[in-house]
Design a protein around this motif. Structure first.
Motif, PDB file in Angstrom:
ATOM      1  N   TRP A 123     -71.625  31.415 -37.614  1.00  0.00           N
ATOM      2  CA  TRP A 123     -72.014  31.199 -36.216  1.00  0.00           C
ATOM      3  C   TRP A 123     -73.533  31.308 -36.098  1.00  0.00           C
ATOM      4  O   TRP A 123     -74.176  32.024 -36.874  1.00  0.00           O
ATOM      5  CB  TRP A 123     -71.283  32.191 -35.307  1.00  0.00           C
ATOM      6  CG  TRP A 123     -69.802  31.894 -35.234  1.00  0.00           C
ATOM      7  CD1 TRP A 123     -68.934  31.922 -36.281  1.00  0.00           C
ATOM      8  CD2 TRP A 123     -69.045  31.487 -34.092  1.00  0.00           C
ATOM      9  NE1 TRP A 123     -67.672  31.568 -35.852  1.00  0.00           N
ATOM     10  CE2 TRP A 123     -67.708  31.299 -34.520  1.00  0.00           C
ATOM     11  CE3 TRP A 123     -69.348  31.279 -32.749  1.00  0.00           C
ATOM     12  CZ2 TRP A 123     -66.692  30.903 -33.642  1.00  0.00           C
ATOM     13  CZ3 TRP A 123     -68.337  30.893 -31.877  1.00  0.00           C
ATOM     14  CH2 TRP A 123     -67.027  30.700 -32.320  1.00  0.00           C
ATOM     15  N   THR A 126     -75.936  34.427 -36.399  1.00  0.00           N
ATOM     16  CA  THR A 126     -76.202  34.972 -37.739  1.00  0.00           C
ATOM     17  C   THR A 126     -77.553  34.473 -38.233  1.00  0.00           C
ATOM     18  O   THR A 126     -78.351  35.231 -38.796  1.00  0.00           O
ATOM     19  CB  THR A 126     -75.073  34.565 -38.719  1.00  0.00           C
ATOM     20  OG1 THR A 126     -73.970  35.452 -38.519  1.00  0.00           O
ATOM     21  CG2 THR A 126     -75.493  34.678 -40.169  1.00  0.00           C
ATOM     22  N   GLY A 149     -67.298  42.400 -38.463  1.00  0.00           N
ATOM     23  CA  GLY A 149     -66.962  41.056 -37.984  1.00  0.00           C
ATOM     24  C   GLY A 149     -67.744  40.044 -38.791  1.00  0.00           C
ATOM     25  O   GLY A 149     -68.381  39.149 -38.273  1.00  0.00           O
ATOM     26  N   ASP A 171     -63.664  41.877 -41.621  1.00  0.00           N
ATOM     27  CA  ASP A 171     -63.328  40.744 -40.756  1.00  0.00           C
ATOM     28  C   ASP A 171     -61.903  40.936 -40.246  1.00  0.00           C
ATOM     29  O   ASP A 171     -61.081  41.554 -40.913  1.00  0.00           O
ATOM     30  CB  ASP A 171     -63.446  39.411 -41.504  1.00  0.00           C
ATOM     31  CG  ASP A 171     -63.477  38.241 -40.533  1.00  0.00           C
ATOM     32  OD1 ASP A 171     -64.584  37.852 -40.118  1.00  0.00           O
ATOM     33  OD2 ASP A 171     -62.404  37.744 -40.158  1.00  0.00           O
ATOM     34  N   TYR A 172     -61.626  40.390 -39.089  1.00  0.00           N
ATOM     35  CA  TYR A 172     -60.282  40.508 -38.516  1.00  0.00           C
ATOM     36  C   TYR A 172     -59.233  39.889 -39.451  1.00  0.00           C
ATOM     37  O   TYR A 172     -58.174  40.447 -39.675  1.00  0.00           O
ATOM     38  CB  TYR A 172     -60.266  39.785 -37.166  1.00  0.00           C
ATOM     39  CG  TYR A 172     -59.002  39.939 -36.380  1.00  0.00           C
ATOM     40  CD1 TYR A 172     -58.767  41.070 -35.611  1.00  0.00           C
ATOM     41  CD2 TYR A 172     -58.035  38.940 -36.387  1.00  0.00           C
ATOM     42  CE1 TYR A 172     -57.609  41.218 -34.880  1.00  0.00           C
ATOM     43  CE2 TYR A 172     -56.867  39.072 -35.659  1.00  0.00           C
ATOM     44  CZ  TYR A 172     -56.658  40.216 -34.905  1.00  0.00           C
ATOM     45  OH  TYR A 172     -55.499  40.350 -34.179  1.00  0.00           O
TER      46      TYR A 172
END
Ligand SMILES: C[S@@+](CC[C@H](N)C(=O)[O-])C[C@H]1O[C@@H](n2cnc3c(N)ncnc32)[C@H](O)[C@@H]1O
Length: 378
Positions: A123, A126, A149, A171-172
């Protein structure tokens, strides 16, 4: 500011082709098109149990057929990562127990709240944070760093390359960790190791080239087992998967990374799962664990997660440590954004927030530093 990609595969994805003709079929998801190129699908919040993932004992095996690109920002070390377009086109070849690859492709969605939280791509905030770190010259030597994340993990990878003693990636989605974060970290670590080896050899310190020891081992192992059992490649893959124990911890062989061969990699840990269960997993193992630096980029888009996020930051930041938050001002469609998060943080009274950079071109974006309020620091 110099900002360059040295490899760019020009491909049009299926979603880009279909974008204009996307059917609105009224399924259980609500879809919005908040920002050109970003589609977000919202669904009721669910919880995902935290799991630790381990690099395989033969790390090169994760990079078979990998197509990577490199980003270079000013004086920062080059950062390698899997090319997103190629990844998307070859996604169907990958194991994906969470089924997020098929769901994101089918729904042409960059985010399915509670199912897939967006980590497959890098994204833009970043990149803002990387630029800021280049500009301000943060020091990472001997620091303990968390990329919260992380998605592709570029921020954590930078810290690793710049001498952090430990970097933890969270991370999820387990699919993101297994298929994106881990390979990206390996791409960078293995490249550095090879460069160091070559340097030592050229100085005459090392007699022979280790040259992809792992690859040799893999080939020998595979050849051996193919000969003796005549199993196909996919059968071998399934066998390895079935040997994983029930809580998702990989097979012991995969855990046995030779840390003397891979010193950088052995300073890394990888976790999937939601923030609350990640926090309990990591504190259960070491209740005193604290991070000197926590990166969190594009993670405050959903107000429903603020409490878990704030709690995680509060429990895990070291006294005197810093959280770098990179975010858009507002996330249309999901509703979160900097102002709502600022309000939340202010009400909690734990952190001060310092705006380091406002990026005005395109959608307004920010890089913010968070520290404990003075009374909580020491
Ligand atoms: C939009 S992605 C950003 C990825 C990456 N930081 C970047 O900037 O490219 C948001 C990330 O936040 C994490 N995330 C969001 N909500 C979460 C939650 N409730 N629990 C754990 N992780 C979450 C996911 O791991 C996801 O990768």
């Amino acid at each position: 500011m110099s900002f360059s990609f040295n490899f760019d595969v020009q491909l049009t994805t299926k979603c880009q082709q279909d974008e204009e003709n996307q059917p609105q079929d009224g399924n259980e998801y609500s879809e919005v098109e908040p920002v050109p190129g970003i589609t977000i699908t919202t669904q009721d919040e669910t919880v995902k149990a935290a799991v630790e993932h381990f690099p395989p004992a033969t790390p090169h095996s994760l990079l078979n057929d990998a197509v990577s690109e490199t980003i270079t920002i000013g004086t920062l070390p080059p950062l390698n990562f899997l090319n997103e377009s190629v990844f998307e086109l070859t996604a169907y070849e990958r194991d994906d127990e969470e089924m997020i690859l098929s769901q994101t492709t089918a729904q042409c969605s960059d985010l399915i709240s509670g199912v897939y939280e967006g980590g497959l791509k890098v994204w833009e905030c970043t990149y803002d944070l990387l630029e800021l770190l280049e500009r301000d010259g943060e020091r990472f030597a001997e620091k303990i760093v968390l990329d919260l994340g992380c998605g592709a993990g570029l921020l954590g990878i930078l810290a690793l390359k710049r001498g952090a003693s430990q970097v933890h990636f969270q991370d999820y989605n387990s699919t993101v960790i297994e298929h994106v974060t881990l390979p990206n970290t390996l791409l960078n670590c293995l490249e550095e190791e090879e460069e160091e080896e070559e340097e030592e050899e050229s100085k005459g310190k090392k007699p022979g080239k280790r040259q992809n020891n792992d690859e040799v081992i893999i080939e020998e192992e595979e050849e051996e087992s193919m000969k003796s059992t005549e199993k196909t490649k996919s059968e071998l893959k399934n066998k390895q998967k079935n040997e994983e124990v029930e809580d998702g911890r990989p097979h012991a062989k995969r855990q046995a990374l030779d840390s003397s061969q891979h010193p950088k990699l052995s300073g890394c840990r990888f976790f999937s799962g939601d923030w609350t269960s990640f926090l309990s997993l990591i504190l259960k193992e070491d209740p005193s664990l604290k991070y000197d630096i926590i990166f969190t980029s594009e993670t405050i888009y959903n107000k429903a997660y603020y409490s878990a996020l704030h709690n995680t930051l509060h429990r895990l930041l070291a006294p005197g440590g810093v959280i770098y938050l990179a975010t858009k001002t507002h996330y249309f469609g999901v509703g979160g954004g900097l102002h709502l998060f600022e309000q939340f943080v202010e009400e909690k009274g734990v952190f001060d927030m310092e705006k380091l950079w406002v990026v005005e071109h395109g959608l307004q974006r920010h890089v913010v530093a968070m520290h404990f309020k003075t009374k909580d620091r020491f």
